[in-house]
Scaffold this motif. Structure first.
Motif, PDB file in Angstrom:
ATOM      1  N   ARG A   1      -2.215  -2.918   5.454  1.00  0.00           N
ATOM      2  CA  ARG A   1      -1.048  -2.246   6.013  1.00  0.00           C
ATOM      3  C   ARG A   1      -1.412  -0.884   6.613  1.00  0.00           C
ATOM      4  O   ARG A   1      -1.100  -0.596   7.760  1.00  0.00           O
ATOM      5  CB  ARG A   1       0.007  -2.042   4.921  1.00  0.00           C
ATOM      6  CG  ARG A   1       1.271  -1.345   5.424  1.00  0.00           C
ATOM      7  CD  ARG A   1       2.244  -1.077   4.281  1.00  0.00           C
ATOM      8  NE  ARG A   1       1.835   0.014   3.425  1.00  0.00           N
ATOM      9  CZ  ARG A   1       1.693  -0.046   2.117  1.00  0.00           C
ATOM     10  NH1 ARG A   1       1.920  -1.183   1.489  1.00  0.00           N
ATOM     11  NH2 ARG A   1       1.313   0.994   1.418  1.00  0.00           N
TER      12      ARG A   1
ATOM     13  N   LYS B   1       2.051  -5.799   2.394  1.00  0.00           N
ATOM     14  CA  LYS B   1       1.935  -5.775   0.939  1.00  0.00           C
ATOM     15  C   LYS B   1       0.708  -4.986   0.469  1.00  0.00           C
ATOM     16  O   LYS B   1       0.846  -4.076  -0.330  1.00  0.00           O
ATOM     17  CB  LYS B   1       1.870  -7.213   0.408  1.00  0.00           C
ATOM     18  CG  LYS B   1       1.777  -7.295  -1.104  1.00  0.00           C
ATOM     19  CD  LYS B   1       1.827  -8.742  -1.558  1.00  0.00           C
ATOM     20  CE  LYS B   1       1.672  -8.843  -3.064  1.00  0.00           C
ATOM     21  NZ  LYS B   1       1.690 -10.231  -3.514  1.00  0.00           N
ATOM     22  N   CYS B   2      -0.464  -5.349   0.951  1.00  0.00           N
ATOM     23  CA  CYS B   2      -1.646  -4.664   0.423  1.00  0.00           C
ATOM     24  C   CYS B   2      -2.007  -3.472   1.295  1.00  0.00           C
ATOM     25  O   CYS B   2      -1.861  -3.492   2.507  1.00  0.00           O
ATOM     26  CB  CYS B   2      -2.808  -5.618   0.188  1.00  0.00           C
ATOM     27  SG  CYS B   2      -3.823  -5.968   1.616  1.00  0.00           S
ATOM     28  N   ILE B   3      -2.484  -2.422   0.632  1.00  0.00           N
ATOM     29  CA  ILE B   3      -2.678  -1.143   1.309  1.00  0.00           C
ATOM     30  C   ILE B   3      -3.779  -1.199   2.366  1.00  0.00           C
ATOM     31  O   ILE B   3      -3.591  -0.677   3.462  1.00  0.00           O
ATOM     32  CB  ILE B   3      -2.930  -0.033   0.268  1.00  0.00           C
ATOM     33  CG1 ILE B   3      -1.744   0.044  -0.707  1.00  0.00           C
ATOM     34  CG2 ILE B   3      -3.125   1.305   0.950  1.00  0.00           C
ATOM     35  CD1 ILE B   3      -2.032   0.851  -1.957  1.00  0.00           C
TER      36      ILE B   3
ATOM     37  N   LEU C   1      -2.325   0.759  -9.573  1.00  0.00           N
ATOM     38  CA  LEU C   1      -1.137   1.419  -9.028  1.00  0.00           C
ATOM     39  C   LEU C   1       0.065   0.481  -9.097  1.00  0.00           C
ATOM     40  O   LEU C   1       1.126   0.846  -9.565  1.00  0.00           O
ATOM     41  CB  LEU C   1      -1.401   1.844  -7.571  1.00  0.00           C
ATOM     42  CG  LEU C   1      -0.247   2.523  -6.829  1.00  0.00           C
ATOM     43  CD1 LEU C   1       0.164   3.811  -7.520  1.00  0.00           C
ATOM     44  CD2 LEU C   1      -0.663   2.842  -5.385  1.00  0.00           C
TER      45      LEU C   1
ATOM     46  N   PRO D   1       0.710 -10.473 -12.149  1.00  0.00           N
ATOM     47  CA  PRO D   1       0.140  -9.554 -11.155  1.00  0.00           C
ATOM     48  C   PRO D   1       0.510  -9.946  -9.725  1.00  0.00           C
ATOM     49  O   PRO D   1       0.656 -11.130  -9.415  1.00  0.00           O
ATOM     50  CB  PRO D   1      -1.372  -9.694 -11.371  1.00  0.00           C
ATOM     51  CG  PRO D   1      -1.550 -11.016 -12.032  1.00  0.00           C
ATOM     52  CD  PRO D   1      -0.322 -11.268 -12.836  1.00  0.00           C
ATOM     53  N   THR D   2       0.674  -8.937  -8.869  1.00  0.00           N
ATOM     54  CA  THR D   2       0.927  -9.232  -7.456  1.00  0.00           C
ATOM     55  C   THR D   2      -0.296  -8.951  -6.595  1.00  0.00           C
ATOM     56  O   THR D   2      -0.370  -9.400  -5.471  1.00  0.00           O
ATOM     57  CB  THR D   2       2.076  -8.374  -6.890  1.00  0.00           C
ATOM     58  OG1 THR D   2       1.712  -7.008  -7.003  1.00  0.00           O
ATOM     59  CG2 THR D   2       3.367  -8.622  -7.618  1.00  0.00           C
ATOM     60  N   GLY D   3      -1.229  -8.175  -7.112  1.00  0.00           N
ATOM     61  CA  GLY D   3      -2.440  -7.894  -6.341  1.00  0.00           C
ATOM     62  C   GLY D   3      -2.186  -7.104  -5.078  1.00  0.00           C
ATOM     63  O   GLY D   3      -2.878  -7.285  -4.090  1.00  0.00           O
ATOM     64  N   ALA D   4      -1.198  -6.219  -5.080  1.00  0.00           N
ATOM     65  CA  ALA D   4      -0.804  -5.555  -3.847  1.00  0.00           C
ATOM     66  C   ALA D   4      -1.637  -4.315  -3.536  1.00  0.00           C
ATOM     67  O   ALA D   4      -2.023  -4.106  -2.399  1.00  0.00           O
ATOM     68  CB  ALA D   4       0.679  -5.181  -3.902  1.00  0.00           C
ATOM     69  N   CYS D   5      -1.920  -3.477  -4.548  1.00  0.00           N
ATOM     70  CA  CYS D   5      -2.474  -2.159  -4.204  1.00  0.00           C
ATOM     71  C   CYS D   5      -3.972  -2.197  -3.970  1.00  0.00           C
ATOM     72  O   CYS D   5      -4.493  -1.347  -3.267  1.00  0.00           O
ATOM     73  CB  CYS D   5      -2.121  -1.140  -5.284  1.00  0.00           C
ATOM     74  SG  CYS D   5      -3.050  -1.336  -6.812  1.00  0.00           S
ATOM     75  N   ARG D   6      -4.667  -3.147  -4.551  1.00  0.00           N
ATOM     76  CA  ARG D   6      -6.117  -3.319  -4.387  1.00  0.00           C
ATOM     77  C   ARG D   6      -6.921  -2.193  -4.998  1.00  0.00           C
ATOM     78  O   ARG D   6      -8.110  -2.058  -4.702  1.00  0.00           O
ATOM     79  CB  ARG D   6      -6.530  -3.485  -2.918  1.00  0.00           C
ATOM     80  CG  ARG D   6      -5.622  -4.343  -2.069  1.00  0.00           C
ATOM     81  CD  ARG D   6      -5.358  -5.696  -2.631  1.00  0.00           C
ATOM     82  NE  ARG D   6      -6.453  -6.629  -2.494  1.00  0.00           N
ATOM     83  CZ  ARG D   6      -6.447  -7.841  -3.027  1.00  0.00           C
ATOM     84  NH1 ARG D   6      -5.407  -8.248  -3.732  1.00  0.00           N
ATOM     85  NH2 ARG D   6      -7.462  -8.651  -2.883  1.00  0.00           N
TER      86      ARG D   6
ATOM     87  N   VAL E   1      -9.902  -3.227  -7.477  1.00  0.00           N
ATOM     88  CA  VAL E   1     -10.953  -4.131  -6.993  1.00  0.00           C
ATOM     89  C   VAL E   1     -12.293  -3.800  -7.640  1.00  0.00           C
ATOM     90  O   VAL E   1     -12.636  -2.635  -7.839  1.00  0.00           O
ATOM     91  CB  VAL E   1     -11.103  -4.115  -5.454  1.00  0.00           C
ATOM     92  CG1 VAL E   1      -9.954  -4.843  -4.786  1.00  0.00           C
ATOM     93  CG2 VAL E   1     -11.273  -2.711  -4.933  1.00  0.00           C
TER      94      VAL E   1
ATOM     95  N   VAL F   1       4.864   4.432  -1.661  1.00  0.00           N
ATOM     96  CA  VAL F   1       3.548   3.859  -1.379  1.00  0.00           C
ATOM     97  C   VAL F   1       3.601   2.330  -1.388  1.00  0.00           C
ATOM     98  O   VAL F   1       2.575   1.666  -1.355  1.00  0.00           O
ATOM     99  CB  VAL F   1       2.478   4.366  -2.369  1.00  0.00           C
ATOM    100  CG1 VAL F   1       2.223   5.846  -2.147  1.00  0.00           C
ATOM    101  CG2 VAL F   1       2.889   4.104  -3.809  1.00  0.00           C
ATOM    102  N   LEU F   2       4.777   1.785  -1.428  1.00  0.00           N
ATOM    103  CA  LEU F   2       5.018   0.345  -1.379  1.00  0.00           C
ATOM    104  C   LEU F   2       4.258  -0.435  -2.453  1.00  0.00           C
ATOM    105  O   LEU F   2       3.768  -1.532  -2.200  1.00  0.00           O
ATOM    106  CB  LEU F   2       4.685  -0.213   0.011  1.00  0.00           C
ATOM    107  CG  LEU F   2       5.863  -0.143   0.974  1.00  0.00           C
ATOM    108  CD1 LEU F   2       5.817   1.163   1.744  1.00  0.00           C
ATOM    109  CD2 LEU F   2       5.835  -1.304   1.940  1.00  0.00           C
TER     110      LEU F   2
ATOM    111  N   PRO G   1      -2.211 -13.366  -4.704  1.00  0.00           N
ATOM    112  CA  PRO G   1      -3.646 -13.529  -4.970  1.00  0.00           C
ATOM    113  C   PRO G   1      -3.997 -14.976  -5.309  1.00  0.00           C
ATOM    114  O   PRO G   1      -3.198 -15.686  -5.924  1.00  0.00           O
ATOM    115  CB  PRO G   1      -3.900 -12.624  -6.180  1.00  0.00           C
ATOM    116  CG  PRO G   1      -2.647 -11.880  -6.444  1.00  0.00           C
ATOM    117  CD  PRO G   1      -1.537 -12.522  -5.707  1.00  0.00           C
TER     118      PRO G   1
ATOM    119  N   ILE H   1      -8.738   3.539   0.027  1.00  0.00           N
ATOM    120  CA  ILE H   1      -7.342   3.114  -0.116  1.00  0.00           C
ATOM    121  C   ILE H   1      -6.450   4.324  -0.414  1.00  0.00           C
ATOM    122  O   ILE H   1      -5.388   4.499   0.181  1.00  0.00           O
ATOM    123  CB  ILE H   1      -7.221   2.041  -1.225  1.00  0.00           C
ATOM    124  CG1 ILE H   1      -7.821   0.722  -0.725  1.00  0.00           C
ATOM    125  CG2 ILE H   1      -5.778   1.850  -1.650  1.00  0.00           C
ATOM    126  CD1 ILE H   1      -8.048  -0.315  -1.803  1.00  0.00           C
TER     127      ILE H   1
END
Lengths: 631, 573
Positions: A487, A482-484, B33, B41-46, B49, B147-148, A328, B86
């Motif tokens: 992906r 990485k982000c849903i 998630l 933070p990795t900000g992966a699941c969104r 938001v 769910v990665l 991010p 999502i």
């Protein structure tokens, strides 16, 4: 390592020689960029080397980069002493021999050259157009590409003879980093990698951030399908990039710079490595450059070919040796980037603009282009266009001029349909808007984007649903995962497009309902993917679908409701019939049919049972008499 | 102090805070998630938001820094639609077998779809199918349920420093996998199970021994005995809806008898036995000059970590088996004979807060040419499942004592359940071994608490020891790096693989409140404080075992039954 002495200015006579404004023996120039080699330049080069005429005349053979006219590769130029350089296209070893025997023998051409390169002191050839008058080159303004195809990319002196490294030394001697940032900001130069962020402003953020170490990174991870601008620049004029990087690194205060380049570009990597060695040897890079106290080294870092590594935060991780996945922002790389240090990432073309920008000054640069988009833009022109190649036009030039004037329009009398611009993040622009000027804002308004410069021309034979499907397939494979939204969402969009183009008989259960809901879901998913994705790749991923939906909705409707593909591309939506008058009952089609939909006695006309046919098209390929009719 | 406006309310933010932190303190819940407390933070699941005025796109609250004047809408139609979409996307690529899933009822994905009102399959699609990884003796990976979110990868890499798993592949082919996809058993996995603890779905579970144990319990030819680890009694109640920190020691023994176990023993007894051996070993190493520092060997994840990453430090590991394996050994070698049973007909079950214990029970050295010390290992979670399978409830049962000869423990043995407990127990006994007397205050404050690294100087008569207590393998690696770099002041180091020690083990309740760890810890301290016997050497049952059977610590029989050896491991990484 101590400061090296910068080479003194070239002697004017030597410079003329290096620019080939005066040659004492015939010079043969062959374009051996990747595009030329792909078209067969390697064989031409081999043949030319062993030609008796060449050896007899002591002719010099020079390998040059791509001049841009890919459609006519391989290209071979001949320059006789005292005469202007001539260019011949589509050369093979046989034609090379014919041309050179004639040119080096009686000094005449066996067939009309494409064009000549007029120069002071060189006698022009009658009846041959000058390069500047050739329709491909006439509309172009070449700043970045000015040396490509003209100089030997492995010769530092040839680059110097055309003003190379003068601007780097001048900047070093006369400008402070802050002044340089201000100058570039004033010039209006925007990032050429896709986003179009003002380059000078990005520099200023990094320049003003106090840090012990800062980095400059050149993004040469050119990954858009149909884009090859950066490769051509690095292969054909690598010193221009090195000089541009030196200027940018100085502006932000970086003493170490990286070129992140995809490993699929071996020739570009080789030429760039040679150029970096030469620049170090000559003292343009290294410690205490030209006694200024400024240090700079440039490191080449090879990428393994992941599209997402063109995204700047992923690229940073990849250089650090980690998995290339975006993170991010904020913090932005200009504040915290490579190894946590302030980092500026510029695209190849952005950096290659700098020597010329500094030479003509901010005002000179800003005089080119439109209010919001300054300078020029390089495009890789491909697809259904007569003259494919690498073109550089002033910002504000209309797309019509690029496609029709430079590219020579759609060949074969076919009707122009659209131009795809900006790669997987961009969109399609229909015929009705072809007069749009090439600038960041106008393209965005039409749902496309400047992107890095891929420009694919499409005609009536292209199906726009198929085009959208191609790009969604690309993105769903190249997303980092990485982000849903990106992906899972892009994969879903692809599946909807597949459902739209699937053969009616392969549809089971609720699939028809899914197909009808398809467009609604496509638009809804596209909205969420754009709105919620982590990086630029995801945020722009739905564009190819959205823009085709916007301009070619009728084609989608024909697929969804009419179950037909107007362009005849989506094979599963075609219907197949055997013309009894043409069929001789050879049974080839019958054997190739995977679902036993073809019946018939040997040596009697065959028939396709429509209820069984899955429209794979195998019968069309199998038939030797063109008896299978497709509609 | 920056102020922001969230959903029309003004919130005070703290400088340097993320939007998510400000919102949470302000009582505004935004679902997450991939969020991992304590890691960047990795900000992966969104999923977090939110809409921010003036910004073109939604921003992830977890990584967005608060600045003065931010106007945030956390539950606008746009933000909620994005979140719901999502989750719908995740569900469309997720197996529909909730009813068969180990995490049914304790699944983040179920919670999210509930919370976001997903009530129809709006986005049908094809599902990815990948093979399950059943190669590990401790952990099963089902990539179809993944769910990665990346939390397991972060636990393994950033917390534990093991990096047995990572993201691999691209786009819709992205997945979490081991090196070269060759399975956990040949990876650097140490079986700690921290990945299982942070997995939001059923993608990571322990390898179940439930059917094995049930089968044994129903086999009339077998005598099934159980041992229960110290950390289990202070966490089991949480799985039956009770507040963290309740000790159910006596009820647990009653429960195990109802389940059909013939004998129920206390692993804390074996912890006392371990201390007798290990304190003696430490004193001998101090006398003989090393190798020092000596590392504890109770935590099987840590043992494998050393074998894998620091094989040159194997000689520093205590040769003592862990309490589980010591008790397993004396059950078959001593209890069976005393009770007139054939050792082959004794089925020994260990109930542990741990997944690595399943691996440990199957280590080659524990099986070499003889009977297995321990035949099956159940985690705390599996025990709760077994109890439910039999229609039993914890609260209904009156407390009962554990069985002799291995049912008596000291407070020190019970402390093994928390980080620092082995050290405290060892110091109490080592002091006795060196000086012949007892510590004036048995409580060793410096090694107590949940911090990942604790250090102290300890006086044993005229000896001064440097001791360190480490939990979490990432912390252990850092300490090893210090030792490699020349640190020489340490004599004894306790390492527990899991943060906080066994109370935070990979077999413990999933999804517990972060405060639960502290409550379990305090429960152990209370139990120790209330015991009449608080040192291993004073435990009469231990003394009796030495007198009747073992002889003396480090003696020949101890050596044969209670000590082991380790080997360097080659793994794919």
């Amino acid at each position: 390592m101590t400061s090296r002495t910068i080479p003194t200015a070239l002697d004017p006579a030597r410079a003329r020689e290096l620019r080939r404004e005066a040659v004492d023996v015939p010079v043969i120039l062959i374009g051996t960029g990747t595009c030329g080699l792909g078209a067969g330049a390697g064989a031409v080069l081999e043949a030319v080397r062993t030609l008796p005429a060449v050896q007899r005349r002591g002719a010099r053979i020079v390998e040059v980069g791509c001049i841009g006219l890919c459609a006519l590769e391989p290209m071979l130029d001949v320059q006789l002493p005292g005469r202007a350089r001539l260019c011949f296209g589509r050369v093979d070893p046989g034609k090379a021999r014919t041309v050179l025997d004639a040119m080096l023998g009686e000094g005449a051409w066996p067939e009309l050259p494409l064009f000549q390169f007029p120069a002071d002191g060189l006698q022009a050839w009658d009846g041959v157009p000058a390069i500047g008058d050739h329709p491909f080159f006439a509309p172009q303004t070449r700043l970045v590409l000015r040396n490509c195809g003209l100089i030997d990319p492995r010769s530092l002196d040839e680059y110097r003879a055309r003003g190379g490294y003068e601007q780097w030394l001048r900047v070093l001697a006369q400008m402070t980093p802050a002044e340089l940032c201000a100058e570039v900001e004033r010039s209006g130069l925007r990032g050429r990698g896709g986003g179009g962020f003002p380059a000078g402003r990005k520099w200023r953020f990094a320049q003003e951030t106090a840090a012990e170490r800062k980095f400059l990174v050149c993004n040469a991870d050119e990954g858009d399908p149909g884009a090859f601008m950066d490769r051509a620049v690095i292969e054909g004029d690598p010193h221009r990039l090195v000089e541009g990087m030196a200027i940018a690194a100085y502006a932000i205060g970086a003493s170490r710079a990286y070129v992140y380049i995809r490993a699929e570009y071996p020739l570009a990597i080789a030429n760039l490595s040679v150029a970096l060695d030469q620049a170090r040897q000559a003292g343009y890079l290294g410690r205490d450059i030209a006694g200024s106290g400024v240090d700079l080294d440039v490191v080449v870092k090879k990428g393994a070919g992941a599209f997402v590594c063109g995204e700047e935060t992923a690229l940073i991780l990849s250089i650090e040796g980690r998995r290339g996945m975006p993170r991010p922002r904020p913090p932005f790389p200009a504040v915290s980037g490579l190894f946590g240090c302030p980092t500026v990432i510029n695209n190849v073309e952005t950096l290659a603009n700098l020597p010329e920008l500094v030479r003509i000054g901010a005002d000179g640069f800003a005089a080119l282009g439109t209010a919001g988009s300054k300078g020029t833009k390089v495009f890789a022109l491909s697809g259904k266009v007569a003259r494919t190649g690498l073109v550089e036009v002033e910002m504000g030039t209309s797309l019509a001029d690029v496609v029709h004037a430079v590219g020579g329009g759609v060949p074969g009398g076919k009707r122009f349909k659209a131009v795809q611009i900006g790669g997987p993040s961009g969109g399609c622009i229909p015929a009705a808007h072809l007069d749009t000027p090439v600038d960041y804002e106008s393209l965005k308004e039409l749902g496309a984007m400047m992107g890095s410069g891929g420009l694919v021309v499409m005609d009536e034979d292209n199906c726009m649903v198929d085009v959208a499907k191609f790009f969604m397939d690309f993105i769903q494979r190249e997303s980092c995962g990485k982000c849903i939204p990106c992906r899972e969402g892009t994969r879903h969009m692809l599946e909807i497009l597949q459902a739209i183009t699937r053969h009616p008989r392969s549809e089971h259960g609720h699939m028809a309902l899914e197909r009808f809901q398809g467009v609604v879901n496509l638009e809804d998913l596209a909205g969420v993917i754009k709105d919620a994705s982590l990086c630029g790749l995801g945020m722009t991923a739905p564009n190819p679908v959205l823009s085709t939906l916007r301009w070619f909705r009728d084609e989608y409707e024909a697929h969804i409701f009419g179950r037909r593909c107007p362009a005849g591309v989506c094979t599963e939506l075609l219907s197949y019939r055997i013309d009894a008058a043409l069929c001789n009952g050879c049974s080839r089609c019958l054997r190739e049919c995977p679902v036993d939909a073809i019946v018939g006695e040997p040596r009697r006309p065959h028939t396709i049972i429509q209820e069984r046919c899955v429209a794979c098209g195998n019968c069309v390929t199998a038939c030797h008499r063109d008896a299978v009719l497709v509609s | 102090m920056p102020r922001i406006e969230a959903n029309g309310r003004t919130l005070e933010a703290r400088r340097g805070e993320t939007l998510l932190e400000t919102l949470r303190r302000g009582g505004i819940r935004v679902p997450t998630l991939c969020h991992y407390e304590g890691l960047p933070p990795t900000g992966a699941c969104r999923l977090c938001v939110v809409e921010v005025d003036g910004l073109p796109n939604l921003v992830p609250a977890c990584s967005y820094p608060v600045v003065e004047g931010l106007k945030v809408h956390t539950h606008s139609a746009r933000a909620v639609n994005a979140r719901r979409t999502i989750v719908e996307l995740l569900l469309s690529n997720h197996p529909d077998d909730c009813l068969y899933c180990a995490r049914h009822g304790n699944c983040r994905l179920q919670d999210l779809s509930e919370e976001l009102g997903v009530r129809a399959r709006r986005l049908p699609g094809t599902r990815r199918h990948l093979p399950r990884d059943v190669s590990s003796p401790a952990i099963v990976r089902d990539p179809d349920k993944c769910v990665l979110c990346g939390r397991c990868v972060r636990a393994c890499q950033e917390v534990q420093g093991v990096a047995a798993i990572d993201m691999t592949g691209r786009g819709s082919g992205a997945r979490v996998d081991t090196a070269f996809g060759e399975g956990l058993n040949v990876s650097s996995c140490v079986n700690c199970g921290q990945c299982v603890m942070v997995c939001p779905t059923g993608a990571l579970t322990e390898r179940s021994h439930l059917d094995l144990v049930e089968g044994a319990l129903r086999d009339p030819a077998l005598t099934v005995v159980a041992q229960v680890a110290p950390a289990v009694s202070v966490s089991l109640a949480e799985l039956f809806g009770e507040k963290p920190g309740r000790d159910v020691d006596g009820a647990l023994y009653a429960l195990l008898r109802r389940l059909g176990f013939s004998r129920v023993f206390d692993t804390a007894f074996a912890a006392d036995l371990t201390i007798m051996e290990e304190a003696s070993e430490l004193v001998r190493r101090l006398r003989d000059g090393g190798p020092l520092p000596m590392f504890t060997s109770c935590s099987p994840g840590w043992v494998k970590f050393v074998e894998t990453f620091y094989p040159e430090r194997i000689a520093h590991l205590s040769t003592c088996k862990s309490p589980q394996q010591m008790l397993g050994a004396v059950i078959k070698a001593h209890f069976a004979a005393r009770a007139g049973l054939e050792p082959e007909r004794v089925f020994s079950v260990a109930i542990m807060p741990c997944t690595a214990k399943k691996f440990e029970a199957q280590r080659e050295e524990m099986l070499e040419g003889k009977l297995a010390d321990v035949d099956a290992v159940l985690t705390t979670r599996e025990l709760a499942d077994l109890v439910r399978r039999r229609g039993l409830r914890l609260g209904d049962l009156a407390p009962e004592p554990a069985d002799m000869p291995f049912g008596r423990r000291s407070g020190a043995g019970k402390l093994f359940g928390a980080s620092g407990g082995v050290m405290e127990a060892a110091i109490r006994t080592a002091h006795h071994l060196v000086t012949g007397g007892e510590l004036a205050d048995l409580k060793v404050e410096a090694v107590r608490g949940l911090e990942g690294v604790k250090e102290a100087r300890v006086r044993l008569g005229d000896l001064e020891l440097g001791v360190a207590v480490v939990s979490g393998l990432g912390n252990a690696r850092r300490l090893l790096q210090e030792i490699d770099a020349g640190r020489r002041d340490l004599h004894f180091v306790e390492v527990m693989s899991c943060p906080g020690g066994c109370i935070g083990g990979g077999g413990q309740p999933i999804g517990a409140d972060p405060a639960a760890l502290g409550a379990r810890l305090q429960a152990l301290y209370r139990i120790d404080g209330a015991e009449t016997v608080r040192t291993a050497h004073a435990n009469p049952a231990v003394r009796q075992l030495y007198a009747e059977f073992l002889g003396e610590p480090l003696g020949p029989r101890s050596h044969e039954l209670l000590h082991t050896h380790y080997d360097a491991r080659t793994v794919l990484r």
